[in-house]
Design a protein around this motif. Structure first.
Motif, PDB file in Angstrom:
ATOM      1  N   ALA A 173       0.862  -1.185   0.000  1.00  0.00           N
ATOM      2  CA  ALA A 173       0.000   0.000   0.000  1.00  0.00           C
ATOM      3  C   ALA A 173       0.895   1.230   0.000  1.00  0.00           C
ATOM      4  O   ALA A 173       1.841   1.317   0.798  1.00  0.00           O
ATOM      5  CB  ALA A 173      -0.912   0.006   1.218  1.00  0.00           C
ATOM      6  N   VAL A 174       0.593   2.183  -0.891  1.00  0.00           N
ATOM      7  CA  VAL A 174       1.394   3.405  -1.002  1.00  0.00           C
ATOM      8  C   VAL A 174       0.456   4.606  -1.090  1.00  0.00           C
ATOM      9  O   VAL A 174      -0.568   4.561  -1.774  1.00  0.00           O
ATOM     10  CB  VAL A 174       2.306   3.381  -2.250  1.00  0.00           C
ATOM     11  N   ALA A 175       0.806   5.669  -0.383  1.00  0.00           N
ATOM     12  CA  ALA A 175       0.071   6.936  -0.495  1.00  0.00           C
ATOM     13  C   ALA A 175       1.081   8.079  -0.499  1.00  0.00           C
ATOM     14  O   ALA A 175       2.107   8.009   0.187  1.00  0.00           O
ATOM     15  CB  ALA A 175      -0.909   7.114   0.660  1.00  0.00           C
ATOM     16  N   THR A 176       0.796   9.118  -1.284  1.00  0.00           N
ATOM     17  CA  THR A 176       1.677  10.279  -1.322  1.00  0.00           C
ATOM     18  C   THR A 176       0.883  11.515  -1.702  1.00  0.00           C
ATOM     19  O   THR A 176      -0.114  11.432  -2.432  1.00  0.00           O
ATOM     20  CB  THR A 176       2.838  10.085  -2.323  1.00  0.00           C
ATOM     21  N   ASP A 177       1.313  12.666  -1.178  1.00  0.00           N
ATOM     22  CA  ASP A 177       0.711  13.937  -1.572  1.00  0.00           C
ATOM     23  C   ASP A 177       1.734  14.834  -2.254  1.00  0.00           C
ATOM     24  O   ASP A 177       1.498  16.027  -2.450  1.00  0.00           O
ATOM     25  CB  ASP A 177       0.095  14.646  -0.367  1.00  0.00           C
ATOM     26  N   GLY A 178       2.867  14.253  -2.620  1.00  0.00           N
ATOM     27  CA  GLY A 178       3.910  15.021  -3.279  1.00  0.00           C
ATOM     28  C   GLY A 178       4.922  15.607  -2.318  1.00  0.00           C
ATOM     29  O   GLY A 178       6.043  15.954  -2.716  1.00  0.00           O
ATOM     30  N   HIS A 179       4.556  15.718  -1.026  1.00  0.00           N
ATOM     31  CA  HIS A 179       5.471  16.238  -0.005  1.00  0.00           C
ATOM     32  C   HIS A 179       6.019  15.110   0.865  1.00  0.00           C
ATOM     33  O   HIS A 179       7.097  15.212   1.430  1.00  0.00           O
ATOM     34  CB  HIS A 179       4.763  17.251   0.899  1.00  0.00           C
ATOM     35  N   ARG A 180       5.235  14.040   0.990  1.00  0.00           N
ATOM     36  CA  ARG A 180       5.646  12.885   1.788  1.00  0.00           C
ATOM     37  C   ARG A 180       5.044  11.637   1.163  1.00  0.00           C
ATOM     38  O   ARG A 180       4.053  11.704   0.428  1.00  0.00           O
ATOM     39  CB  ARG A 180       5.147  13.043   3.229  1.00  0.00           C
ATOM     40  N   LEU A 181       5.670  10.515   1.470  1.00  0.00           N
ATOM     41  CA  LEU A 181       5.233   9.235   0.915  1.00  0.00           C
ATOM     42  C   LEU A 181       5.260   8.191   2.017  1.00  0.00           C
ATOM     43  O   LEU A 181       6.192   8.155   2.824  1.00  0.00           O
ATOM     44  CB  LEU A 181       6.137   8.822  -0.247  1.00  0.00           C
ATOM     45  N   ALA A 182       4.221   7.348   2.055  1.00  0.00           N
ATOM     46  CA  ALA A 182       4.151   6.251   3.023  1.00  0.00           C
ATOM     47  C   ALA A 182       3.991   4.949   2.262  1.00  0.00           C
ATOM     48  O   ALA A 182       3.161   4.843   1.361  1.00  0.00           O
ATOM     49  CB  ALA A 182       2.974   6.457   3.971  1.00  0.00           C
ATOM     50  N   GLN A 183       4.803   3.960   2.637  1.00  0.00           N
ATOM     51  CA  GLN A 183       4.745   2.646   1.988  1.00  0.00           C
ATOM     52  C   GLN A 183       4.740   1.566   3.058  1.00  0.00           C
ATOM     53  O   GLN A 183       5.589   1.554   3.951  1.00  0.00           O
ATOM     54  CB  GLN A 183       5.951   2.450   1.061  1.00  0.00           C
ATOM     55  N   VAL A 184       3.769   0.662   2.989  1.00  0.00           N
ATOM     56  CA  VAL A 184       3.664  -0.451   3.935  1.00  0.00           C
ATOM     57  C   VAL A 184       3.326  -1.701   3.148  1.00  0.00           C
ATOM     58  O   VAL A 184       2.574  -1.644   2.164  1.00  0.00           O
ATOM     59  CB  VAL A 184       2.567  -0.190   4.998  1.00  0.00           C
TER      60      VAL A 184
END
Length: 371
Positions: A173-184
């Protein structure tokens, strides 16, 4: 339609329905929940045309039938009723639904069940089962990074896909807003191999999280390139997916960051929270200055003053000064489960990687800002 149902069961189901139904609708029927009674069960259905939730609740049926009533109004009524059995009776002639509990009685205007829209679903080619705790983890540790910028709609959700890490197949699962990114990631469930990469919308993500909190049971996920269906116990959630291409996020994950910092995560989180009290609401910038085994956090705000705090850390590279948004630092720190956080820097203008030293399945990337 006539039935008797326990208040806690109905209240719980209506709370799920209310999360889907928008409070303001230009189409009246979309403000309603569909009630279908039969086979000693009440089936509740809510939709916003992009997502549909169906929940089945055991009850005592005296007469079968189907009708729709205002979802939020019905939810508010049931929530305020005393514990005990609730009697529900439909008067087809007057187009009314009567709700009775003890001395309290309510009558709601109805709309025909035949007018209620259903979310069409094509073949869902991939199906797999995942423990509720694993799905909850994938969502909780990434959803804070979902973008709220509507112009970049393809970032308004969590990108769920099959991947490979160190030769092991994973569900990532990955989410990003262009300033930060989270990957699990978790181990790839049986049946998920070859699944299409899908972007699950923000609103659907919130409802999926509610499903994972309903119990410890396994959750079944069915997918096509345009739809997702999630089943948990008596609840089935069907949703459209975001029709877009998620960016090649792996390109922004730094590979050569060689300046390594280790620190106590809780101490760091508390210190950032303290100094950011004086930060500007717009930028919320905090400067991290590393020299030897000391980290100095600094906030300068011409309008209110300045704040400084020093922390003992483990750092053996060249001195470094780098700025970050304090809110973003806190969001990431709150996701880390072990005591020690690891930061990997390159230079003040390049992305920084943040990891939990005891959890290799999570990874966070943070863009710096000028301070």
């Amino acid at each position: 339609m006539r039935l008797t149902i326990e208040k806690p069961k109905l209240a719980r189901a209506l709370a799920h329905m209310a999360s889907v139904v928008e409070r303001r609708n230009t189409i009246p029927i979309l403000s309603n929940v569909l009630l279908t009674a039969g086979d000693n069960a009440l089936k509740l259905t809510a939709t916003d045309l992009d997502m549909e939730v169906v929940e089945t609740v055991d009850c005592t049926i005296a007469a079968d039938g189907a009708v729709t009533v205002p979802a939020h109004m019905f939810n508010d009524i049931v929530r305020k009723l005393p514990d005990g059995d609730i009697a529900i009776d439909r008067d087809a002639e007057q187009e009314r639904l009567t709700i009775t509990s003890g001395p309290a009685q309510f009558s709601l205007q109805t709309l025909p069940a035949d007018d209620f829209p259903t979310l069409s679903v094509e073949d869902l080619d991939h199906a797999f089962t995942v423990p509720a705790a694993d799905l909850k983890r994938l969502i909780e540790k990434t959803r804070f990074a979902i973008s709220t910028e509507e112009t970049r709609y393809y970032l308004n959700g969590i990108y769920l896909h099959a991947a490979e890490t160190d030769g092991k197949e994973t569900l990532r699962a990955v989410a990003t807003d262009g300033h930060r990114l989270a990957q699990v990631e978790i181990a790839l469930p049986a049946g998920a191999k070859g699944m299409p990469g899908v972007i699950v919308p923000r609103k659907t993500v919130a409802d999926l999280l509610r499903l994972t909190e309903a119990g410890d049971e396994d959750i079944r996920i069915e997918l096509s390139p345009s739809k997702i269906r999630v089943s948990a116990g008596q609840i089935v959630l069907t949703s459209k997916l975001i029709d877009g291409t998620f960016p090649d996020y792996e390109r922004v994950i730094p590979q050569g960051n060689d300046k390594r910092l280790e620190l106590d995560n809780v101490t760091f989180e508390q210190a950032v929270d303290r100094v950011s009290t004086l930060s500007n609401d717009k930028g919320r910038a905090v400067k991290l200055a590393l020299a030897g085994d000391t980290l100095t956090l600094t906030v300068n705000n011409p309008e209110s003053g300045s704040a400084t705090e020093e922390l003992p850390v483990s750092y053996d590279a060249d001195p470094l000064e780098i700025g970050f948004n304090a809110r973003y630092l806190l969001d990431i720190a709150q996701q880390l489960e072990s005591e020690t956080a690891e930061f990997l820097f390159a230079d003040p203008g390049s992305p920084t990687m943040v990891r939990d030293v005891k959890d290799t399945s999570t990874l966070y990337v943070l863009m710096p800002m000028r301070v």
